[in-house]
Design a protein around this motif. Structure first.
Motif, PDB file in Angstrom:
ATOM      1  N   LYS A   1      25.290  32.553  41.846  1.00 39.47           N
ATOM      2  CA  LYS A   1      25.532  33.891  41.304  1.00 39.47           C
ATOM      3  C   LYS A   1      26.653  33.896  40.278  1.00 39.47           C
ATOM      4  CE  LYS A   1      27.121  36.877  44.249  1.00 39.47           C
ATOM      5  NZ  LYS A   1      27.108  37.802  45.400  1.00 39.47           N
ATOM      6  N   ILE A   2      26.438  34.701  39.240  1.00 38.81           N
ATOM      7  CA  ILE A   2      27.457  34.949  38.217  1.00 38.81           C
ATOM      8  C   ILE A   2      28.033  36.339  38.436  1.00 38.81           C
ATOM      9  CG2 ILE A   2      27.959  35.179  35.757  1.00 38.81           C
ATOM     10  CD1 ILE A   2      25.521  33.412  35.194  1.00 38.81           C
ATOM     11  N   SER A   3      29.341  36.428  38.519  1.00 38.18           N
ATOM     12  CA  SER A   3      30.011  37.727  38.538  1.00 38.18           C
ATOM     13  C   SER A   3      30.387  38.100  37.106  1.00 38.18           C
ATOM     14  CB  SER A   3      31.270  37.681  39.400  1.00 38.18           C
ATOM     15  OG  SER A   3      30.942  37.537  40.766  1.00 38.18           O
TER      16      SER A   3
ATOM     17  N   LEU B   1      38.399  40.342  39.244  1.00 38.45           N
ATOM     18  CA  LEU B   1      38.566  39.006  39.829  1.00 38.45           C
ATOM     19  C   LEU B   1      38.883  39.094  41.318  1.00 38.45           C
ATOM     20  CD1 LEU B   1      40.632  37.256  37.000  1.00 38.45           C
ATOM     21  CD2 LEU B   1      38.323  36.630  37.733  1.00 38.45           C
ATOM     22  N   ASP B   2      39.609  40.113  41.717  1.00 38.49           N
ATOM     23  CA  ASP B   2      40.011  40.244  43.116  1.00 38.49           C
ATOM     24  C   ASP B   2      38.831  40.560  44.044  1.00 38.49           C
ATOM     25  OD1 ASP B   2      42.629  39.722  42.443  1.00 38.49           O
ATOM     26  OD2 ASP B   2      43.230  41.835  42.363  1.00 38.49           O
ATOM     27  N   VAL B   3      37.767  41.138  43.518  1.00 40.97           N
ATOM     28  CA  VAL B   3      36.655  41.545  44.388  1.00 40.97           C
ATOM     29  C   VAL B   3      35.368  40.767  44.132  1.00 40.97           C
ATOM     30  CG1 VAL B   3      37.591  43.875  44.578  1.00 40.97           C
ATOM     31  CG2 VAL B   3      35.864  43.390  42.821  1.00 40.97           C
TER      32      VAL B   3
ATOM     33  N   LYS C   1      39.753  53.073  39.049  1.00 42.49           N
ATOM     34  CA  LYS C   1      41.175  52.822  39.233  1.00 42.49           C
ATOM     35  C   LYS C   1      41.993  53.586  38.200  1.00 42.49           C
ATOM     36  CE  LYS C   1      42.817  48.878  37.647  1.00 42.49           C
ATOM     37  NZ  LYS C   1      43.465  49.375  36.389  1.00 42.49           N
ATOM     38  N   GLU C   2      43.291  53.683  38.456  1.00 41.80           N
ATOM     39  CA  GLU C   2      44.183  54.262  37.467  1.00 41.80           C
ATOM     40  C   GLU C   2      44.268  53.347  36.258  1.00 41.80           C
ATOM     41  OE1 GLU C   2      47.984  55.012  39.149  1.00 41.80           O
ATOM     42  OE2 GLU C   2      47.266  56.549  40.550  1.00 41.80           O
ATOM     43  N   ASN C   3      44.524  53.932  35.108  1.00 42.71           N
ATOM     44  CA  ASN C   3      44.587  53.141  33.883  1.00 42.71           C
ATOM     45  C   ASN C   3      45.719  52.121  33.947  1.00 42.71           C
ATOM     46  OD1 ASN C   3      45.931  53.118  30.797  1.00 42.71           O
ATOM     47  ND2 ASN C   3      43.731  52.773  30.922  1.00 42.71           N
ATOM     48  N   GLY C   4      45.354  50.872  33.733  1.00 43.41           N
ATOM     49  CA  GLY C   4      46.353  49.811  33.754  1.00 43.41           C
ATOM     50  C   GLY C   4      46.207  48.830  32.615  1.00 43.41           C
ATOM     51  N   GLY C   5      45.226  49.078  31.747  1.00 47.03           N
ATOM     52  CA  GLY C   5      45.021  48.178  30.620  1.00 47.03           C
ATOM     53  C   GLY C   5      43.980  47.103  30.920  1.00 47.03           C
ATOM     54  N   LEU C   6      43.604  46.376  29.874  1.00 45.22           N
ATOM     55  CA  LEU C   6      42.517  45.407  29.977  1.00 45.22           C
ATOM     56  C   LEU C   6      42.802  44.305  30.983  1.00 45.22           C
ATOM     57  CD1 LEU C   6      39.788  44.372  28.926  1.00 45.22           C
ATOM     58  CD2 LEU C   6      41.019  43.234  27.071  1.00 45.22           C
ATOM     59  N   SER C   7      43.992  43.729  30.949  1.00 48.30           N
ATOM     60  CA  SER C   7      44.324  42.641  31.873  1.00 48.30           C
ATOM     61  C   SER C   7      44.245  43.098  33.317  1.00 48.30           C
ATOM     62  CB  SER C   7      45.730  42.108  31.573  1.00 48.30           C
ATOM     63  OG  SER C   7      45.775  41.451  30.331  1.00 48.30           O
ATOM     64  N   ASP C   8      44.805  44.260  33.591  1.00 48.85           N
ATOM     65  CA  ASP C   8      44.804  44.787  34.952  1.00 48.85           C
ATOM     66  C   ASP C   8      43.384  45.057  35.434  1.00 48.85           C
ATOM     67  OD1 ASP C   8      46.419  45.716  37.201  1.00 48.85           O
ATOM     68  OD2 ASP C   8      45.622  47.698  36.717  1.00 48.85           O
ATOM     69  N   ALA C   9      42.530  45.565  34.543  1.00 49.70           N
ATOM     70  CA  ALA C   9      41.138  45.836  34.920  1.00 49.70           C
ATOM     71  C   ALA C   9      40.388  44.537  35.204  1.00 49.70           C
ATOM     72  CB  ALA C   9      40.443  46.624  33.808  1.00 49.70           C
ATOM     73  N   ARG C  10      40.583  43.542  34.374  1.00 54.02           N
ATOM     74  CA  ARG C  10      39.936  42.246  34.628  1.00 54.02           C
ATOM     75  C   ARG C  10      40.419  41.647  35.943  1.00 54.02           C
ATOM     76  NH1 ARG C  10      40.469  39.523  28.597  1.00 54.02           N
ATOM     77  NH2 ARG C  10      38.581  40.436  27.663  1.00 54.02           N
ATOM     78  N   ASN C  11      41.709  41.738  36.188  1.00 51.94           N
ATOM     79  CA  ASN C  11      42.243  41.204  37.444  1.00 51.94           C
ATOM     80  C   ASN C  11      41.652  41.924  38.656  1.00 51.94           C
ATOM     81  OD1 ASN C  11      43.844  39.396  36.057  1.00 51.94           O
ATOM     82  ND2 ASN C  11      45.674  40.669  36.121  1.00 51.94           N
ATOM     83  N   ALA C  12      41.428  43.225  38.528  1.00 52.01           N
ATOM     84  CA  ALA C  12      40.811  43.979  39.622  1.00 52.01           C
ATOM     85  C   ALA C  12      39.411  43.448  39.900  1.00 52.01           C
ATOM     86  CB  ALA C  12      40.757  45.464  39.267  1.00 52.01           C
TER      87      ALA C  12
ATOM     88  N   ARG D   1      34.356  29.556  39.187  1.00 50.97           N
ATOM     89  CA  ARG D   1      35.258  30.454  39.912  1.00 50.97           C
ATOM     90  C   ARG D   1      36.613  29.806  40.209  1.00 50.97           C
ATOM     91  NH1 ARG D   1      34.488  34.867  43.322  1.00 50.97           N
ATOM     92  NH2 ARG D   1      36.166  35.144  44.844  1.00 50.97           N
ATOM     93  N   GLN D   2      36.588  28.500  40.488  1.00 50.39           N
ATOM     94  CA  GLN D   2      37.815  27.808  40.891  1.00 50.39           C
ATOM     95  C   GLN D   2      38.932  27.921  39.852  1.00 50.39           C
ATOM     96  OE1 GLN D   2      34.749  26.739  41.046  1.00 50.39           O
ATOM     97  NE2 GLN D   2      34.358  25.347  42.769  1.00 50.39           N
ATOM     98  N   LEU D   3      38.572  28.111  38.587  1.00 51.13           N
ATOM     99  CA  LEU D   3      39.590  28.194  37.542  1.00 51.13           C
ATOM    100  C   LEU D   3      40.528  29.380  37.746  1.00 51.13           C
ATOM    101  CD1 LEU D   3      37.534  27.354  34.311  1.00 51.13           C
ATOM    102  CD2 LEU D   3      38.929  25.814  35.702  1.00 51.13           C
ATOM    103  N   PHE D   4      40.042  30.406  38.430  1.00 53.13           N
ATOM    104  CA  PHE D   4      40.838  31.621  38.610  1.00 53.13           C
ATOM    105  C   PHE D   4      41.424  31.743  40.016  1.00 53.13           C
ATOM    106  CE2 PHE D   4      38.313  32.722  34.891  1.00 53.13           C
ATOM    107  CZ  PHE D   4      39.267  33.333  34.096  1.00 53.13           C
ATOM    108  N   GLU D   5      41.379  30.669  40.789  1.00 54.78           N
ATOM    109  CA  GLU D   5      41.934  30.740  42.141  1.00 54.78           C
ATOM    110  C   GLU D   5      43.420  31.073  42.130  1.00 54.78           C
ATOM    111  OE1 GLU D   5      41.070  27.184  44.252  1.00 54.78           O
ATOM    112  OE2 GLU D   5      38.992  27.745  44.707  1.00 54.78           O
TER     113      GLU D   5
END
Length: 335
Positions: free
Chosen positions: A11-13, A85-87, A72-83, A172-176
């Motif tokens: 699967k690709i996220s 990645l977390d799920v 989510k609350e606005n946090g910018g592009l990096s914060d959205a991408r990280n969100a 996926r391992q690159l973002f561990e």
């Protein structure tokens, strides 16, 4: 060919941050839904939109079970991408900007390369649509299989790798242990060298498959913004990674940083509002002078970029505008 979901199909996220893009989001998501490789987890992150983007995300999700929506609350592009990645749960990860779209077989082509377990990252070229509707392709003419060192050289010299997160597929391992820096301008340029360093093999496909769309109403070339100045700090990341791990590539990383800072200075000097940034201009010229001297210590850089280094030196001494006028006078005298 349609690659269906199954136990043996990984699967690709696909992480899609969305902020006030109700006019473009549906086209973007449709291009993902219609991929020939369809074992996808599509994560739409509504980053605190103030228009109907969030509602549209929910409507689209009801039409396809592969879509997950985060509000989510606005946090910018990096914060959205990280969100995202977390799920995410996929074995592979991709990022798509919500006002862009992709070719129907992009993930199928990328996953064919990922069948080799040594491949950590696959990149494709861009199909750039200008604001006036014209298109142009950017990318490699030949398929390339690269080591980490070769990938860095490609990033600095051939510029087919592109310091962008969106035209790539990652294991996926690159973002561990890695995330985008929240609040950083040019966050892609900051993270790409870190990702390349932890890769095994990198593949660049000789196909332009990611549609990057330039919109009317964006900041024009005649204007300079403080974010243009603040964004130059990210180029130091590549220099530091190469200083620590790839000394043979370091001279090219240093020149890459210098050339990008010089480009920023030229944009400032040519802008209609350049008088508002006189302090930033002084700092840029000082940094260019220091980094030019640093680059001159490497013979291979002097041999390859000697003329450019001379131009940089003159520009920081007399100023870009004065240098440009002298060049025009010289050209007229020749004519």
């Amino acid at each position: 060919m349609m690659v269906s979901r199954g136990e043996d199909v990984k699967k690709i996220s696909v992480i899609v941050p969305a902020y006030n893009v109700e006019a473009f989001l549906e086209k973007c998501v449709t291009s993902i839904i219609q991929q020939t490789y369809n074992n996808l987890e599509i994560i739409l992150i509504d980053d605190g939109s103030t228009d109907n983007t969030g509602v549209l995300c929910d409507q689209i999700a009801r039409e396809d079970s592969r879509i997950v929506v985060l509000h989510k609350e606005n946090g910018g592009l990096s914060d959205a991408r990280n969100a995202g990645l977390d799920v995410c749960t996929g074995e592979y990860i991709s990022f798509i900007d919500s006002d862009d779209y992709i070719e129907p077989d992009m993930y199928e082509c990328m996953m064919e390369e990922m069948e080799d377990e040594r491949v950590s990252l696959v990149a494709v070229g861009f199909i750039v649509t200008e604001a006036d509707g014209r298109t142009r392709n950017m990318g490699a003419q030949l398929r390339k299989r690269l080591s980490k060192e070769e990938a860095f050289m490609n990033l600095f010299e051939e510029e087919e790798m592109f310091p962008s997160s969106v035209n790539k597929l990652y294991r996926r391992q690159l973002f561990e242990n890695l995330r985008f820096k929240k609040g950083m301008i040019n966050e892609d340029t900051e993270i790409i060298p870190k990702l390349l360093h932890i890769c095994d093999t990198i593949v660049i496909l000789n196909r332009a498959m990611y549609h990057y769309v330039l919109r009317k109403g964006s900041i024009t070339q005649s204007e300079f913004a403080i974010r243009d100045y603040e964004g130059i700090v990210v180029y130091a990341t590549a220099v530091e990674v190469c200083r620590l791990h790839y000394p043979e590539v370091l001279p090219y990383a240093a020149y890459y940083e210098l050339s990008r800072i010089y480009e920023t200075y030229v944009r400032l000097a040519k802008s209609e509002n350049h008088h508002s940034f006189w302090k930033q201009e002084i700092i840029l010229r000082f940094n260019i002078a220091l980094k030019t001297v640093n680059c001159l210590k490497w013979k291979r850089i002097r041999n390859k970029y000697g003329r450019e280094l001379q131009i940089y030196s003159v520009a920081v001494i007399i100023g870009y505008s004065s240098m440009y006028r002298l060049m025009m006078i010289k050209r007229e005298n020749r004519g």
